[in-house]
Scaffold this active site. Structure first.
Site, PDB file in Angstrom:
ATOM      1  N   GLU A 143      -3.437 -15.890  -1.672  1.00 53.10           N
ATOM      2  CA  GLU A 143      -2.480 -15.278  -2.590  1.00 53.10           C
ATOM      3  C   GLU A 143      -1.040 -15.521  -2.159  1.00 53.10           C
ATOM      4  O   GLU A 143      -0.637 -15.102  -1.055  1.00 53.10           O
ATOM      5  CB  GLU A 143      -2.706 -13.764  -2.660  1.00 53.10           C
ATOM      6  CG  GLU A 143      -1.727 -13.064  -3.588  1.00 53.10           C
ATOM      7  CD  GLU A 143      -1.749 -11.556  -3.451  1.00 53.10           C
ATOM      8  OE1 GLU A 143      -1.829 -11.050  -2.316  1.00 53.10           O
ATOM      9  OE2 GLU A 143      -1.676 -10.868  -4.493  1.00 53.10           O
ATOM     10  N   GLU A 246      -2.643  -3.355  -9.145  1.00 50.06           N
ATOM     11  CA  GLU A 246      -2.206  -3.180  -7.761  1.00 50.06           C
ATOM     12  C   GLU A 246      -0.775  -2.636  -7.742  1.00 50.06           C
ATOM     13  O   GLU A 246       0.179  -3.334  -7.383  1.00 50.06           O
ATOM     14  CB  GLU A 246      -2.280  -4.510  -7.020  1.00 50.06           C
ATOM     15  CG  GLU A 246      -2.179  -4.353  -5.515  1.00 50.06           C
ATOM     16  CD  GLU A 246      -2.214  -5.683  -4.783  1.00 50.06           C
ATOM     17  OE1 GLU A 246      -1.751  -6.697  -5.315  1.00 50.06           O
ATOM     18  OE2 GLU A 246      -2.702  -5.698  -3.637  1.00 50.06           O
TER      19      GLU A 246
HETATM   20  O1  LIG Z   1       0.204  -7.711  -1.308  1.00 46.40           O
HETATM   21  C1  LIG Z   1      -0.542  -8.004  -2.250  1.00 46.40           C
HETATM   22  O2  LIG Z   1      -0.163  -8.206  -3.446  1.00 46.40           O
HETATM   23  C2  LIG Z   1      -1.984  -8.176  -2.005  1.00 46.40           C
HETATM   24  O3  LIG Z   1      -2.706  -8.335  -2.975  1.00 46.40           O
HETATM   25  C3  LIG Z   1      -2.531  -8.203  -0.592  1.00 46.40           C
HETATM   26  O4  LIG Z   1      -3.924  -8.323  -0.666  1.00 46.40           O
HETATM   27  C4  LIG Z   1      -2.217  -7.001   0.230  1.00 46.40           C
HETATM   28  O5  LIG Z   1      -0.972  -7.010   0.735  1.00 46.40           O
HETATM   29 MG    MG Z   2      -1.644  -8.774  -4.758  1.00 47.40          MG
END
Ligand SMILES: O=C(O)C(=O)[C@H](O)CO
Ligand code: MG
Length: 275
Positions: A143, A246
């Site tokens: 990511e 998130e």
């Molecule tokens: O920070 C993010 O956006 C995430 O998805 C990581 O998995 C955690 O920091």
């Molecule tokens: Mg993330």
């Protein structure tokens, strides 16, 4: 209609962690994700998933010493043994939770180390981990993360993540496409959805309002439009992934804070049908 997963690390902090599964299910979520499961026995978490009819859609491999500031081990020379042990532990939990994908954090670039040396360690570790995960029937995700939230993080751009995935050529190594980070680092989010979703290299999407990382209806991104683009492109290319919520509820962790902030599911027209 996108499938939204509740991120139990960021959401429902008004509840103890093990109680967040019930809270997310009560709000209609059918999928959950979180950062790290390792503080709990895998079976304890698996039971919560079963009790509440939830799918585990993502969690992270051990990141090193998070409290000491480590944010992943994959790019760090000399930490290969810890990295490999972490991947093995993550695969054990993925088996127990029936979770199809694991996010492998890259780490913070140490001062004084040539970027090319870090890149070589990163790609060798990813290739090794992808083979372990392939044998276990799991996907691994990398990511890009913005350096305002995570100063020094080794992977920041979508094009770099896709380049790495193409170089390693493991079909189960994919990109975790966090639209929040993409907007901060690069912008042009809708066109990047159109560019990258059809490649088959996007394993998961995450969302949050920009810049405060609150609910998606707060901030500069028009998530209603982005969900329409995701639906349109996913229908044409057959993408069937999840979208992880998130974000930190704007109401904080007072009683009911997360649920009270879920109005965006209705205002953006994406609340899944009940049942
Ligand atoms: O920070 C993010 O956006 C995430 O998805 C990581 O998995 C955690 O920091
Ligand atoms: Mg993330």
């Amino acid at each position: 209609m996108p499938r939204f997963a509740a991120n139990l690390t960021m959401l429902y902090n008004e509840h103890a962690f093990l109680e967040r599964f019930a809270a997310a299910a009560a709000d209609g979520f059918r999928g959950v994700e979180f950062l790290f499961p390792y503080a709990f026995p895998a079976e304890e978490l698996a039971q919560r998933l079963r009790d509440h009819g939830l799918q585990q859609v993502l969690f992270n491999a051990p990141p090193g010493d998070w409290e000491a500031g480590e944010r992943g081990l994959a790019c760090l020379p000399g930490r290969e043994a810890d990295f490999r042990a972490g991947v093995a532990r993550a695969l054990d939990y993925a088996q127990a939770l029936d979770c199809p994908r694991i996010h492998l954090m890259a780490g913070l670039a140490p001062a004084g180390v040539e970027p090319a040396a870090l890149q070589a360690v990163y790609e060798a570790n990813l290739a090794w981990a992808a083979e372990q995960a392939r044998a276990a029937g799991r996907e691994l995700l990398i990511e890009p993360i913005n350096t305002r939230d995570m100063p020094g993080y080794f992977l920041n751009r979508q094009d770099e993540a896709h380049r790495i995935v193409q170089v390693i050529q493991a079909p189960n190594l994919k990109v975790q496409f966090d639209l929040y980070h993409c907007q901060i680092v690069e912008g042009d989010v809708a066109m990047k959805i159109r560019q990258y979703l059809p490649t088959g290299r996007v394993g998961h999407i995450q969302i949050a309002g920009v810049p405060m990382r609150h609910e998606p209806d707060l901030g500069e991104l028009n998530h209603g439009y982005l969900f329409e683009v995701i639906d349109e492109v996913a229908a044409s290319c057959g993408w069937t992934g999840w979208i992880g919520c998130e974000y930190r509820p704007a109401r904080g962790s007072v009683a009911g804070a997360t649920s009270a902030g879920l109005g965006w599911l209705d205002t953006l027209g994406v609340r899944p049908p009940a049942g």
